[in-house]
Structure formats: structure tokens, C-alpha cells
Design a protein around this motif. Structure first.
Motif, mmCIF file in Angstrom:
data_model
loop_
_atom_site.group_PDB
_atom_site.id
_atom_site.type_symbol
_atom_site.label_atom_id
_atom_site.label_comp_id
_atom_site.label_asym_id
_atom_site.label_seq_id
_atom_site.Cartn_x
_atom_site.Cartn_y
_atom_site.Cartn_z
ATOM 1 N N PHE A 72 -2.499 3.307 -4.094
ATOM 2 C CA PHE A 72 -2.601 1.935 -4.151
ATOM 3 C C PHE A 72 -3.995 1.728 -4.263
ATOM 4 O O PHE A 72 -5.024 2.420 -4.066
ATOM 5 N N TRP B 57 5.099 2.687 9.708
ATOM 6 C CA TRP B 57 3.956 3.221 8.997
ATOM 7 C C TRP B 57 4.699 4.493 8.278
ATOM 8 O O TRP B 57 5.935 4.775 8.162
ATOM 9 N N SER B 58 3.966 5.088 7.391
ATOM 10 C CA SER B 58 4.434 5.871 6.165
ATOM 11 C C SER B 58 5.368 7.118 6.630
ATOM 12 O O SER B 58 5.445 7.460 7.579
ATOM 13 N N LEU C 19 4.706 0.432 2.131
ATOM 14 C CA LEU C 19 4.415 -0.566 3.258
ATOM 15 C C LEU C 19 3.754 -1.878 2.777
ATOM 16 O O LEU C 19 3.356 -2.063 1.619
ATOM 17 N N TYR D 227 -6.093 4.763 -3.146
ATOM 18 C CA TYR D 227 -6.039 5.510 -1.842
ATOM 19 C C TYR D 227 -4.605 5.919 -1.802
ATOM 20 O O TYR D 227 -3.648 5.170 -2.318
ATOM 21 N N SER D 228 -4.110 6.901 -0.501
ATOM 22 C CA SER D 228 -2.804 7.209 -0.337
ATOM 23 C C SER D 228 -2.033 7.675 -1.546
ATOM 24 O O SER D 228 -0.956 7.115 -1.888
ATOM 25 N N TRP E 43 0.787 -1.153 0.064
ATOM 26 C CA TRP E 43 0.106 0.025 0.058
ATOM 27 C C TRP E 43 0.955 1.336 -0.038
ATOM 28 O O TRP E 43 1.845 1.252 -0.930
ATOM 29 N N ASP E 44 0.506 1.977 1.040
ATOM 30 C CA ASP E 44 1.469 3.603 0.881
ATOM 31 C C ASP E 44 2.924 3.306 0.323
ATOM 32 O O ASP E 44 3.768 2.529 0.879
ATOM 33 N N ARG F 47 1.476 11.025 12.377
ATOM 34 C CA ARG F 47 2.193 9.998 11.329
ATOM 35 C C ARG F 47 2.732 10.862 9.923
ATOM 36 O O ARG F 47 2.238 11.741 9.709
ATOM 37 N N ASP F 48 3.393 10.042 8.994
ATOM 38 C CA ASP F 48 3.585 10.477 7.593
ATOM 39 C C ASP F 48 4.461 11.561 7.324
ATOM 40 O O ASP F 48 4.053 12.514 6.889
ATOM 41 N N ILE G 248 -4.332 13.348 1.576
ATOM 42 C CA ILE G 248 -5.496 12.339 1.245
ATOM 43 C C ILE G 248 -6.463 12.048 2.292
ATOM 44 O O ILE G 248 -6.006 12.333 3.637
ATOM 45 N N GLU H 63 0.987 14.304 9.511
ATOM 46 C CA GLU H 63 -0.657 13.986 9.644
ATOM 47 C C GLU H 63 -0.518 14.351 11.154
ATOM 48 O O GLU H 63 -0.103 13.338 12.130
ATOM 49 N N GLU I 295 -4.183 12.937 5.622
ATOM 50 C CA GLU I 295 -2.936 12.048 5.819
ATOM 51 C C GLU I 295 -1.877 12.326 4.722
ATOM 52 O O GLU I 295 -2.286 12.910 3.667
ATOM 53 N N HIS J 162 -2.570 -2.942 8.789
ATOM 54 C CA HIS J 162 -2.141 -1.798 9.479
ATOM 55 C C HIS J 162 -1.265 -2.338 10.864
ATOM 56 O O HIS J 162 -0.158 -1.583 10.953
HETATM 57 C C1 FRU Z 1 -2.729 5.740 4.700
HETATM 58 C C2 FRU Z 1 -2.251 5.378 6.234
HETATM 59 C C3 FRU Z 1 -1.106 6.435 6.471
HETATM 60 C C4 FRU Z 1 -0.368 5.463 7.360
HETATM 61 C C5 FRU Z 1 -0.533 3.930 6.883
HETATM 62 C C6 FRU Z 1 -0.896 3.062 7.996
HETATM 63 O O1 FRU Z 1 -3.134 4.807 3.708
HETATM 64 O O2 FRU Z 1 -3.310 5.548 6.751
HETATM 65 O O3 FRU Z 1 -1.543 7.278 7.481
HETATM 66 O O4 FRU Z 1 0.860 5.712 7.691
HETATM 67 O O5 FRU Z 1 -1.881 3.983 5.963
HETATM 68 O O6 FRU Z 1 -1.058 1.731 7.281
#
Ligand code: FRU
Length: 492
Positions: free
Chosen positions: A434, A163-164, A99, A421-422, A75-76, A245-246, A354, A264, A338, A111
């Protein structure tokens, strides 16, 4: 922008810039965000998109390819970047960070198991000459086992994840990975015994390349950069569901010599406090469609208090940082802004972030997608793009019908509602994201892989999807091309 019948006028925003260390926080107001519903077609029927086509991504086909060949959920994701968000290849290889999680898990369980992985592919090949899935080779995990959990004083966590973030490249293949370390403390039933603990981190490493591909060394040292202060950025004591995060770092030509970070966060109130103000609602004097402040702030909308944070590095090796006040708040608008990033073009600053349909506050509705705010500096009175709404590009969605879930789409929803998303906005307006779910309730497929890259025309207050790009607006899957090429000796 002019008011749509039955809806308020959006808030007036000047785009004026303030010093980065001043305490002006721009607001994405309810008056702004209600423009989302205002542009939705109330007559759009089941499984149709109700949003304007120019702000909607083309539909992703259910036959999408998988970039890891079934090895990991993905994903991200983000590329190797410099302080200007330019994207680099290294000695002929493009490198991305994602991720990842084990495919034996359900995609929605990802997650609490996320780790940073990486992929590489040969640079300089046009998307249409690559394999359909983007042609990436999965390199494995980035960090040695266990090191990203060492920061937590309380080692009794049940789950510990990465995480991101973002990755900066420096001279000689040196890299700094900015990411979020999260520890969860859950019982056997999956309930939190104490709130998750999130820290913004940085770890230095080194990229190596040979004829076969790339690998990393280093990443033994993990610096804690920031944890939420409870003053500008909400912490776990104030709200067990806080978001922190992020990290995304960059330099600002208007403030030379400094490195900044956006991330975020949430407004630092105790969860449930009726904290929204008349400014957060943002109605113009006498607007007949204004809401009553007391009603809004005592409604469930008080639980959605997102912000976008700003921090500045206090040393040259970027291992020490301090918070500055948030640059944007979305109080009583949404709970999640995010993966924020700052994007500069033609003297303007764009804040991209996002957000989910499901995290909007009571009384606000809008699609899953990437939202954008334009101003004259990194801290400015940001103007939400596109009719004052903030929507840059959304998934095809029908706001007349329920949201549904990625694991259980609503019967009447458009098949693209969870297609992307992301989103991460790249040089030239390219956007990667993703795939979460593609399809309808009776026939859908989970993603866990990067979707087709799209392109945006970014022009001040107007951002539109370029349907002349790729195939009707859909470019290559997992296409994250470098726009700069680093070779030994010739580098930044
Ligand atoms: C966005 C998100 C990020 C986070 C990650 C965790 O897709 O929520 O903010 O770092 O996914 O899975």
C-alpha cells in the motif's frame, strides 16, 4: 559475501533445516543487518536514493490513482489463498481483503479503527486492460458489526480493531479468515490505561457469487487461536508495546498432514532487559568491526526484539493451535518483523517479512521494505538474502539523511521513502503493497490505497527487482491477480 571496508562481515548461516517442532531459532544478526548501511552510498546527495538500484523499487509517481474512489482508507491487503499460497478467483471473481478505515479519520489514526473490508473484480483481465486504479469494487466490511470484539473478557475497551491476517479458501466457497483482534484501553487523552490486548483469531464464512459480484455469509463464530504466552512470545505484561499479529497459514510438503502458521511476535523478555547475546550480534571471531556485547545490550538496541513465530494446528478445522518456538529472531536488530509469509520456490523456503526504517535498533539502519531469508525448511538456519543483509526490496531511501515521517517527510529524503509498505509476495514473484506517502516535504500526498505491483526475481540468496516488468518495473496499481480459478465442483 565479502566484507565492505569499514563494516563487519555478515554472519555465516548454513541454511540447514531443523524439524519444525525443534527449538532452533535462526538469527538475523547485527552483523547481517549492518550490511544494509554497508551497501548505502555515502556520497548520495539530498533526495537521491543511496541504496543499490537492484534492491530498490522504482519510484511511484505522486499522481497515483485511488482504488476505492475515496470511500475508505486501504492498507494491508491479501488475496484468497490455498495451503500453497496460490491465489484463487471464485466463479469468475477475484476477491481481496484489506484493512480499511473511514476517510474522515486522518490516515495515521487508522490503526485503532481498522476493520476488515473486501473488494472484488472480474478475473482474467490483463492489468493493462483494467482501469488505472485496478478496477476493484468495494464490497464493504467482512464481519458483522461487533463480533470480533466478543473475545475480550474485559469489554471496557475504548477501541477494538481487526488487524492483518490471511484468508484460506476451501471446497464449495467456504473460507476461513485468519486475523488479529486487538482491544485498546485508552483514556480521553489517548493514553493507554492498560496495554492493548491482541489475539490471533479465525472465523469461518462462505463466499457467494452471482453475475453482479460476491458477498459473504457466516462469520458469526470467532475462534481465539493464540494469545502470547510470555515464554516464546512477549505479552503485554512484559512490554506494553509488544507486537503479536498477522497470521499466515500454509502446508509444508516436507511435513505432510500438518498446517502451520507464521506470525509477528517479539522475544519474550521484560522490556528493557539487556537480553541480547553474542549470537544475536553474530560477529565472526576476530572481526575488527565487531561491537562490544555489553555496550550493545545496554544501549537502546535492547528495546528492539522482534521475532517471527511458528504455530501448528492441532485439529482439522484449524480452530485449535499450539505455539512452536520462533523460527527467526532479530534481537537488538529491529522491533518489528511484520506480516511474515513462507514462500516456496525450487525446493527453497523463503521467509518474507516487512520492516520499517524507524523500528531498526540503535546502530542499525535500512529502508522501509520487505526483507527475506532463505533456507532448506520452514525452520532452518536462514540466510538473509542480498549480500547477507536481508533486504529483498526497499523503498528508494537516502540513509545519509534522517528518516522523517509519513506526515512530515524529511527535507532531504527521497520522495519514495514511504511510497510502499506492507508488501505481500505473490506467486511468480509479484509483490503488492500500500502507499503511505509519496513526495517531498514541500509537496507530498498520502496514500491509503494499493500501489503499483512490482516483480522480483527470486533466486536463492539473490533477489532483485525486475525492471522489465510493467512500465520500468511498475505494474498495475492494486494488481492482485489470481493464478488459479475455482468453479463449483472443480475445487480443491
Ligand atoms: C502493517 C501493520 C500490521 C498490522 C496492521 C495494523 O502495516 O502494522 O502488522 O496488522 O498494520 O494497522
Amino acid at each position: 559475501p565479502r566484507a565492505v571496508e569499514g563494516f563487519p562481515e555478515p554472519t555465516v548461516h548454513s541454511q540447514v533445516a531443523y524439524p519444525p517442532d525443534s527449538d532452533f531459532t535462526s538469527r538475523w544478526t547485527r552483523a547481517d543487518a549492518r550490511q544494509l548501511k554497508a551497501m548505502s552510498d555515502p556520497a548520495a546527495g539530498p533526495r537521491e536514493n543511496s541504496m543499490p538500484e537492484e534492491y530498490t523499487a522504482p519510484t511511484v509517481p505522486i499522481s497515483f490513482p485511488d482504488m476505492s474512489g475515496g470511500r475508505v482508507w486501504v492498507w494491508d491487503s491479501w488475496p484468497l489463498t490455498d495451503s500453497n499460497a496460490d491465489q484463487y478467483s471464485y466463479k469468475g471473481w477475484e476477491v481481496i481483503f484489506s484493512l480499511v478505515a473511514d476517510r474522515n479519520l486522518g490516515f495515521d489514526d487508522r490503526h485503532t479503527y481498522a476493520k476488515l473490508g473486501y473488494f472484488f473484480r472480474k478475473a482474467g483481465i490483463p492489468a493493462d486492460q483494467r482501469p488505472e486504479n485496478g478496477g476493484w469494487t468495494y464490497g464493504g466490511l467482512v464481519f458483522p458489526e461487533g463480533v470480533s470484539g466478543e473475545v475480550f473478557e474485559d469489554q471496557s475497551f475504548s477501541h477494538q480493531t481487526e488487524w492483518s491476517g490471511s484468508t484460506r479458501i476451501f471446497k464449495g466457497g467456504n473460507v476461513k479468515v485468519f486475523y488479529t483482534a486487538v482491544a485498546f484501553y485508552r483514556n480521553a487523552q489517548g493514553q493507554d490505561v492498560k496495554p492493548a490486548d491482541a489475539r490471533i483469531m479465525m472465523s469461518p464464512g462462505k463466499l457467494k457469487a452471482n453475475a453482479k459480484g460476491v458477498s459473504f455469509t457466516g462469520f458469526e463464530t470467532h475462534h481465539e487461536l493464540l494469545k502470547p504466552d510470555g515464554k516464546w512470545y512477549q505479552n503485554g505484561a512484559q512490554n506494553p508495546f509488544y507486537n503479536f499479529r498477522d497470521p499466515f497459514t500454509f502446508k509444508d510438503p516436507a511435513n505432510p498432514g500438518k498446517t502451520y502458521m507464521v506470525f509477528e511476535g517479539n522475544t519474550a523478555t521484560v522490556r528493557g532487559t539487556p537480553a541480547c547475546t553474542a549470537e544475536d550480534l553474530g560477529y565472526r571471531p576476530g572481526d575488527p568491526h565487531a561491537e562490544d556485547l555489553e555496550t550493545v545490550r545496554n544501549s537502546n538496541a535492547r528495546l528492539q526484539m522482534a521475532n517471527v513465530g511458528l504455530a501448528v494446528a492441532t485439529n482439522d478445522d484449524l480452530s485449535s493451535w499450539k505455539f512452536l518456538p520462533p523460527i527467526l529472531s532479530a534481537n537488538c536488530v529491529t522491533d518489528q518483523t511484520e506480516r511474515p509469509q513462507i514462500y516456496m520456490k525450487d525446493g527453497k523456503y523463503y521467509l518474507f517479512t516487512i520492516s520499517h526504517r524507524s523500528t531498526f535498533a540503535e546502530g542499525i539502519d535500512g529502508p522501509e521494505g520487505v526483507y527475506a531469508f532463505v533456507g532448506n525448511g520452514i525452520r532452518s538456519d536462514y540466510q538473509p538474502v542480498n549480500r547477507g543483509s536481508g533486504l529483498a526490496v526497499g523503498n528508494p531511501t537516502n540513509l545519509n539523511y534522517a528518516t522523517g515521517f509519513p506526515f512530515d517527510p524529511d527535507f532531504n529524503q527521497h520522495p519514495g521513502t514511504f511510497q510502499a509498505y506492507s508488501h505481500y509476495v505473490m506467486p511468480g514473484g509479484l509483490v503488492q503493497s500500500f502507499i503511505d506517502t509519496v513526495g517531498t516535504k514541500d509537496n507530498f500526498r498520502r496514500g491509503g490505497t494499493l500501489g503499483p505491483t512490482i516483480r522480483l526475481n527470486i533466486d536463492g540468496e539473490t533477489i532483485t527487482v525486475d525492471r522489465s516488468y510493467g512500465d520500468g518495473g511498475l505494474g498495475g496499481y492494486a494488481d492482485i491477480p489470481a493464478n488459479r480459478h475455482a468453479n463449483p465442483g472443480t475445487f480443491i
